[in-house]
Design a protein around this motif. Structure first.
Motif, PDB file in Angstrom:
ATOM      1  N   VAL A   1       0.830  -1.180   0.000  1.00 33.60           N
ATOM      2  CA  VAL A   1       0.000   0.000   0.000  1.00 33.60           C
ATOM      3  C   VAL A   1       0.878   1.248   0.000  1.00 33.60           C
ATOM      4  O   VAL A   1       0.630   2.173  -0.759  1.00 33.60           O
ATOM      5  CB  VAL A   1      -0.965  -0.009   1.207  1.00 33.60           C
ATOM      6  N   GLU A   2       1.902   1.257   0.838  1.00 33.19           N
ATOM      7  CA  GLU A   2       2.786   2.426   0.875  1.00 33.19           C
ATOM      8  C   GLU A   2       3.613   2.547  -0.399  1.00 33.19           C
ATOM      9  O   GLU A   2       3.785   3.638  -0.926  1.00 33.19           O
ATOM     10  CB  GLU A   2       3.700   2.339   2.087  1.00 33.19           C
ATOM     11  N   TYR A   4       3.080   1.390  -3.542  1.00 35.91           N
ATOM     12  CA  TYR A   4       2.374   1.676  -4.781  1.00 35.91           C
ATOM     13  C   TYR A   4       1.216   2.655  -4.616  1.00 35.91           C
ATOM     14  O   TYR A   4       0.524   2.985  -5.580  1.00 35.91           O
ATOM     15  CB  TYR A   4       1.870   0.369  -5.403  1.00 35.91           C
ATOM     16  N   HIS A   5       0.973   3.100  -3.383  1.00 36.32           N
ATOM     17  CA  HIS A   5      -0.083   4.073  -3.107  1.00 36.32           C
ATOM     18  C   HIS A   5      -1.450   3.602  -3.609  1.00 36.32           C
ATOM     19  O   HIS A   5      -2.149   4.323  -4.318  1.00 36.32           O
ATOM     20  CB  HIS A   5       0.271   5.438  -3.705  1.00 36.32           C
ATOM     21  N   VAL A   6      -1.790   2.389  -3.233  1.00 39.01           N
ATOM     22  CA  VAL A   6      -3.090   1.834  -3.597  1.00 39.01           C
ATOM     23  C   VAL A   6      -3.975   1.760  -2.364  1.00 39.01           C
ATOM     24  O   VAL A   6      -3.494   1.786  -1.232  1.00 39.01           O
ATOM     25  CB  VAL A   6      -2.951   0.425  -4.222  1.00 39.01           C
ATOM     26  N   ASP A   7      -5.257   1.681  -2.581  1.00 39.36           N
ATOM     27  CA  ASP A   7      -6.209   1.570  -1.477  1.00 39.36           C
ATOM     28  C   ASP A   7      -6.439   0.125  -1.053  1.00 39.36           C
ATOM     29  O   ASP A   7      -6.873  -0.147   0.057  1.00 39.36           O
ATOM     30  CB  ASP A   7      -7.553   2.186  -1.869  1.00 39.36           C
ATOM     31  N   GLY A   8      -6.170  -0.802  -1.956  1.00 36.46           N
ATOM     32  CA  GLY A   8      -6.396  -2.209  -1.637  1.00 36.46           C
ATOM     33  C   GLY A   8      -5.860  -3.096  -2.738  1.00 36.46           C
ATOM     34  O   GLY A   8      -5.323  -2.623  -3.734  1.00 36.46           O
ATOM     35  N   VAL A   9      -6.034  -4.379  -2.536  1.00 40.21           N
ATOM     36  CA  VAL A   9      -5.554  -5.357  -3.493  1.00 40.21           C
ATOM     37  C   VAL A   9      -6.662  -6.378  -3.726  1.00 40.21           C
ATOM     38  O   VAL A   9      -7.299  -6.823  -2.777  1.00 40.21           O
ATOM     39  CB  VAL A   9      -4.296  -6.085  -2.958  1.00 40.21           C
TER      40      VAL A   9
END
Length: 101
Positions: A1-2, A4-9
């Motif tokens: 998350v940190e 790739y700056h994504v909210d979820g997978v």
């Protein structure tokens, strides 16, 4: 998350019956069957025998891709106890060993 700056997978269906996908490994048939048994024991410990039928759908995913998988899958779909799963896996392993020797 940190990173790739994504909210979820989102994890796709490829993980079903294949927990090794996260390591990028191709498991052996023995590893798959050992994991199937481990999963069965954990499930039974947590949920008891009365809910055992819910576990059977996972058996099909574990059996995917090796010789005689249909026969094993059919046997496993009729199991109702850990002991029956162990018997089906043991019989299958024995027959697989005979075919490869």
């Amino acid at each position: 998350v940190e990173k790739y700056h994504v909210d979820g997978v989102l994890i796709g269906r490829a993980v079903l019956g294949n927990p090794w996908i996260f390591k990028g490994e191709k498991p052996t048939m023995d590893q798959i069957l050992d994991t199937l048994m481990f999963h069965s024991h954990l499930y039974s410990k947590v949920n008891g025998q009365q809910q055992f039928h819910n576990l059977r759908k996972h058996f099909g995913w574990y059996c995917k891709g090796f010789p005689q998988a249909k026969e094993l899958r059919t046997r496993l779909m009729h199991t109702q106890t850990i002991e029956q799963v162990q018997q089906a896996v043991s019989t299958f392993s024995y027959q697989a060993d005979l075919l490869t020797s």
